[in-house]
Each structure stands twice: as C-alpha cells, then as structure tokens.
Scaffold this active site. Sequence first.
Site, short mmCIF file in Angstrom:
data_model
loop_
_atom_site.label_atom_id
_atom_site.label_comp_id
_atom_site.label_asym_id
_atom_site.label_seq_id
_atom_site.Cartn_x
_atom_site.Cartn_y
_atom_site.Cartn_z
N SER A 283 57.10 86.39 20.97
CA SER A 283 57.75 85.14 20.56
C SER A 283 58.47 85.37 19.25
O SER A 283 57.96 86.06 18.36
CB SER A 283 56.71 84.02 20.40
OG SER A 283 57.26 82.91 19.73
N ARG A 323 91.46 81.61 58.47
CA ARG A 323 90.94 82.11 57.20
C ARG A 323 90.73 80.93 56.29
O ARG A 323 91.62 80.10 56.14
CB ARG A 323 91.88 83.13 56.55
CG ARG A 323 91.27 83.75 55.28
CD ARG A 323 92.06 84.94 54.77
NE ARG A 323 92.30 85.88 55.84
CZ ARG A 323 93.35 86.70 55.86
NH1 ARG A 323 94.21 86.71 54.88
NH2 ARG A 323 93.51 87.52 56.89
#
Length: 398
Positions: A283, A323
């Site tokens: 930490s 497409r």
Amino acid sequence: MPDVGLLLPGTAGDEGTDDVAVLRALLTAEAAWVRAQAAAGLVPDGAADVVDAAAAGLAGTGASGRDAAEELAREVAAQAAAGGNPVIPLLAALRAAAPEHAATIHAGLTSQDVLDTALVLVLRDAARTAGADLDRARTAAARLARTYRDAPALGRTLAQAAVPTTLGARFAGWLAGLRAARDALASAAAGLPLAYGGAAGELSGVARLTDDPFALVDAWGAELGLPVPPGPWHTTRAPMTRAADALAETCAALGHVAGDVLQGVRPGTDELREPAAPGRGASSAMPHKRNPVLSVLLRRSALAAPHLAATVRTAAGLAADERPDGAWHAEWPALRDLARHAVAASRLGAELLDGLEVDAEAAARNLRAALPDAHGVGLAPALVDRVLAATDDRTEEP
C-alpha cells in the site's frame, strides 16, 4: 501511442494481444495468401519466398525488430483513418517491400478477409495461451479440493451463515467452473475459421485468378491451419460472438475464485491468504497491509469482460448488407481487450491457486462461532469426489 498496459496492471509483457501482434497477424495472413497462390501454381514459388521475406522484415524479430514493427504499427494506425481499417496502409508498406510482386499481394481479397483472419489468428493464440494457464489453475484447484475434501467450513448464502460444508466442496466448485471455461475456450478456438469472400462476399476477385477459387481458399486455410467454412461470414458473426463468450466465461470463472478468496482473506475470516511475492500487495499509505492484488485484478477482468462481450454481440446484431458499416469496426478493440483480459486473468489465476494458503483451523473456528450446534457437512465430501472424477483431475500429482 503505445499501449503498454499502464492502466491494466497484470498485462505488461503480454505481447500476444498488442498492436504489434495484430500487425504481425495481418502480415501472416497476407503472406500466406501468396503462398497459397504458389501452391496452386498461380505464381512462382519465388514470389512466395520474396513476399514471405518482406512480411518477416516488416514484422520484425528480436528486440530491435519489435521496435521497428512498433513504429510501423504507429504509422499504419495514423493512416488507417483514411480508409477505415489498418489493412489498406499496411498493404502499401508490404507492396513497397516487395514491389515486383505488388499485383500478387492481396489479389482477389478484400480488407475484411485479411483483418478478420488476422483477428482469428490473434484470438486462437490467446485462447491457447489462456488455456494452458487454465490447465495450471485446474490442477491447483483439484489439489486444493482433494486436500481439503473433509475440512469443515461455514457455507454462506446471500452473505449470511447457511449450513456446514467443506473447504474442499468450495474448491471443487472453482474446479468445475474452470473446467467449463476451459472447454468453452477450446471449442471456440477450434471453431475459429478462415475469413474469405472478397469485395462483397461473392468471391469474384478470386474467380478471376483461377478456375477453382474454392481450392485456392482451401489452400489459404491450410497455410494458416484454419478451418474453411462453407461460405463467407462477413456479416454472420457467430465465430466472433462465440469467441467473445468463451473469453468472458474464462474471466467469470476466475472472478468466482477471486470473490471467494476476497471473502476468505478479510480480517475476521482469515481462512485464506494469497501467495506472497516481493512488493506484491503493498500500500502507498499503509505499510502494514498485504492487499490481495491477484484477486483484485481477477475481479477487475470479471467486471470488464461482460461489457466487452456485449459490444461484440451488439455489433453482430447490427451487421448489415455484405459488410457492416461501423458494427464490424466496433468489434476489433472489444475482441482484442477480451483476449487480453482472459490471458492475463488465466495467468494470474494460476499463480493465485498454485500458491493459495489455506487455514483450515480458522475455517473450523468460523463454523463453530456461527453455528455452534451444527453437526456434519452433508454430502460435501462425496460431491468433491464426483467433481474430481467428472473433471478428470483425480490423478495423483508427481
């Protein structure tokens, strides 16, 4: 701008899903198409050799080659906005590297053929990498289930004390989920097909090259080791949705493991502890902490993956004509990020399970404190045996 995983801790060094990997897969697909033409006798073998060498030069090998490939990826990315996809500028670079065979490179193909095929190659490799780590995770989960088969523990449902079970039964649940994810991943990877069809999925460009266009397509698939589907899937996106689902399932199975570990490491529970490593869990403000970082990152991927898979499924549902107009484009980063999460999560999950520390005495204390009058653990040990047998993980470890 490079993506080095700064905001995706745990992915640094995973080069199989980065932009260079995609660039190399695009070049692999293009070079394989020329080799297929050579195998069909449409161009001299020498043409394939020259294009192979040109593609390899652009793809780069080693540290210096990777730097060059990364620079090319930057250039292609910058130019891709003009045509809407990276194949067009990459083709210009490949043709410039083998100018005498410029007409042979990409002949009869369309950009979607190459980009979809390249993404299939990236996803296939990612699935294999993740699958190997999932196997490690399964082996570790099986060992835990077998070791703690009879260790009493408090069963919890809806965040409350429920009935007695065993740690082994909990670990067997992890094993079952990991096995299901591994099976889904293997199935999806095996079904990832070659993409072909030409300009509008009618194969006219390939037909201009040869009287037997399907044989040429089959030869391309053989060059890449990909199955060839009966027809094009430009707007039938099942291969990609299945891959996305399997990758997301992988993250979910590992997220389940992480959720249980995060519960088990809480102060007051203290039944589990992540494996230690230098600097892990530190930490910035509280030096006494040992944060469960592996589980945190697994949960991160489990949270992110469903939304990425939803993007792929949404795009599939919006595919139109021959497409897609934007839906196809939305798939690319979602699929790549899904693969990245699955690869990283599988590796981190294997590391977590390989070194997971279990305190069976703490689990027994927690059970007694919550249910002081409870006796027995039901059929939890028998369920462990059934899961081990069904998942083929009962063999003794060396």
